[in-house]
Write an enzyme that holds these catalytic residues in place. Structure first.
Site, mmCIF file in Angstrom:
data_model
loop_
_atom_site.group_PDB
_atom_site.id
_atom_site.type_symbol
_atom_site.label_atom_id
_atom_site.label_comp_id
_atom_site.label_asym_id
_atom_site.label_seq_id
_atom_site.Cartn_x
_atom_site.Cartn_y
_atom_site.Cartn_z
ATOM 1 N N LYS A 112 90.465 70.808 65.201
ATOM 2 C CA LYS A 112 90.742 70.461 66.285
ATOM 3 C C LYS A 112 92.496 69.752 66.381
ATOM 4 C CE LYS A 112 86.341 72.154 68.140
ATOM 5 N NZ LYS A 112 85.795 72.563 67.403
HETATM 6 C C1 PLP Z 1 84.636 73.098 67.495
HETATM 7 C C2 PLP Z 1 84.420 73.762 66.139
HETATM 8 C C3 PLP Z 1 83.390 74.418 65.600
HETATM 9 C C4 PLP Z 1 83.657 75.491 66.530
HETATM 10 O O1 PLP Z 1 85.291 76.104 66.926
HETATM 11 P P1 PLP Z 1 84.885 77.088 68.516
HETATM 12 O O2 PLP Z 1 86.281 77.511 69.016
HETATM 13 O O3 PLP Z 1 84.087 76.456 69.132
HETATM 14 O O4 PLP Z 1 83.837 77.934 68.196
HETATM 15 C C5 PLP Z 1 83.179 74.862 64.362
HETATM 16 N N1 PLP Z 1 83.734 73.674 63.132
HETATM 17 C C6 PLP Z 1 84.392 72.565 63.791
HETATM 18 C C7 PLP Z 1 83.668 71.703 62.904
HETATM 19 C C8 PLP Z 1 84.607 72.703 65.039
HETATM 20 O O5 PLP Z 1 84.871 71.026 65.361
#
Ligand code: PLP
Length: 463
Positions: A112
């Protein structure tokens, strides 16, 4: 570059407006009216370039005149300077043609950070130019919230409120949200699950009086600018394995479908991606849908990969929009069925369009734990539970002739209990955040009630 809503009823916006707005006023999500295609030579020239330079080339066609060229380069540079790895998104080899793309070297140890750090820079630049102030509200299953608070703390044009499901995020995730002391960031523990958090955020956006009164802006993965920032590492990793001369496939641990949808954009821009494999845990609505069972909500069951504990996957609406040939009316109809009947069937044509790009798999909790242990023994790599879901499925879907790149979405130290249970190894935090457990926490607990949440936010902004 113009942006249109997936439901076809909201005004077209430019990049800056789409970024600052988040959710469209017809309830849809913004997507580019046309996806720019990069030529073979442009992609080939990325081999060996710095991550920041690839980021500029990939994103530049989407931002129009929102930022000048030098300004945009400077924003990108600032976004990634705090990462703990010079390559930003290093690629590691797991076996003969399975690779791990490590996306966890940012300040909050999950992928993120790639989007959120850049969005923080872009919001600050755009808002200070406009002389405006916004209130950012977001829902998180753990990682979005910590990344947002980290990216926006201390910025004077922004207040940030993050709703997370009480008791359902890991201690590291919670502490990353509750320990920053800046008064413009607020962690809110909601009595509910992630889908409740996400639904209340959507409710706030649909409450136009509140929305306009506080200047609401969203940085959830529904925000187009976040998807865009994630397109970059598909390019950087694929070219390091020989693209565009050679095809690659990706496996993506998936929750809200933002990350894997960024792969779809990369593919549409001309990157030779053969398959995008959607990897889910036991909360498998996407796997069921992509295997022909329609898109029907179940109950969210807490798992050891909590950032994927999702039953309504917001960005899937973007995939549907393209699978339905950009027919906003058809998408709006599906979304109405989703809220009235709890689900919908996908038309034959749209299903075939989805299957042309996406494959999918699901793993159980036991398989996830076994994968953490097995891959540590085989390669020394300690996977977080989300990455383990991906690697297990990626290994299953891997073809001999096409390299498979699995996205490692978080650092194992973000989920120490699950990793230690599975492998017997305690994953230490990187030294730069070793004092996380000693810092004081600050959070507000609220009921799953729209009025209560809105009152809290109004009260905090007023003071
Ligand atoms: C947010 C997240 C996901 C999922 O990603 P999306 O874009 O919502 O599909 C998977 N793994 C981790 C560690 C995340 O923080």
């Amino acid at each position: 570059m113009r942006y249109v809503s997936t439901r076809g009823q909201a005004p077209e916006l430019n990049f800056e407006e789409a970024m600052l707005t988040g959710l469209a006023r017809d309830g849809g999500l913004y997507v580019p009216a046309e996806i720019p295609v990069l030529g073979h030579d442009t992609i080939a020239a990325m081999a060996g370039q710095r991550y920041e330079d690839i980021a500029y080339t990939v994103m530049r066609p989407f931002i129009g005149d929102t930022f000048g060229d030098d300004e945009f380069r400077a924003l990108i540079a600032r976004a990634y300077e705090g990462f703990g790895h010079a390559a930003r998104a290093p690629l590691k080899q797991l076996n003969e043609n399975h690779f791990l793309l490590e996306l966890f070297h940012g300040p909050t140890l999950a992928f993120k950070d790639f989007a959120m750090q850049l969005i923080g820079q872009m919001f600050q630049a755009a808002l200070s130019r406009r002389g405006e102030r916004v209130t950012i509200v977001g829902a998180t299953s753990g990682d979005t919230g910590s990344a947002a608070i980290e990216a926006f703390r201390g910025l004077d044009a922004v207040d940030v409120f993050i709703l997370f499901p009480h008791g359902r995020v890991s201690e590291v995730q919670r502490r990353q949200m509750t320990t920053p002391s800046e008064s413009n960031v607020h962690a809110i523990a909601l009595d509910g699950d992630f889908d409740d958090c996400q639904a209340r955020v959507k409710d706030m956006f649909n409450d136009f009086e509140f929305r306009d009164g506080v200047g609401l802006a969203g940085v959830n993965s529904i925000n187009w600018a976040r998807v865009l920032a994630q397109v970059v590492y598909y390019f950087s990793s694929a070219v390091s394995l020989g693209a565009p001369a050679r095809e690659v496939s990706f496996t993506v641990p998936t929750g809200n479908f933002g990350d894997v949808f960024a792969g779809y954009i990369a593919r549409s821009m001309g990157l030779p991606i053969k398959r995008l494999v959607v990897a889910t845990n036991q909360n498998d609505i996407l796997h069921r849908c992509l295997t022909g069972e329609g898109y029907f909500k179940g109950d969210t069951i807490p798992s050891i990969s909590p950032s994927m504990d999702i039953q309504v996957s917001s960005n899937f609406e973007r995939a549907l929009f393209f699978a339905y040939d950009r027919d906003g009316g058809a998408v709006a109809q599906l979304m109405t069925e989703l809220s009235s009947d709890g689900g919908f069937s996908v038309s034959q044509g749209a299903f075939e369009a989805l299957r042309e790009v996406y494959d999918s798999g699901r793993v159980s909790e036991g398989e996830t734990s076994a994968a953490i242990d097995q891959w540590r023994k085989a390669t020394g790599e300690l996977l977080c539970p989300h990455s383990a879901v991906g690697v297990h499925i990626g290994e299953d879907k891997r073809e001999a002739s096409v390299p498979m790149i699995t996205l490692a979405t978080a650092h194992p130290a973000k989920f120490p209990a699950a990793v230690e249970d599975a492998s017997g190894v305690h994953p230490p935090l990187p030294p730069r955040m070793a004092d996380l457990y000693d810092r004081p926490e600050r959070l507000t607990r609220v009921a799953n009630d729209l009025g209560a949440i809105e009152d809290f936010i109004k009260g905090q902004i007023a003071t």
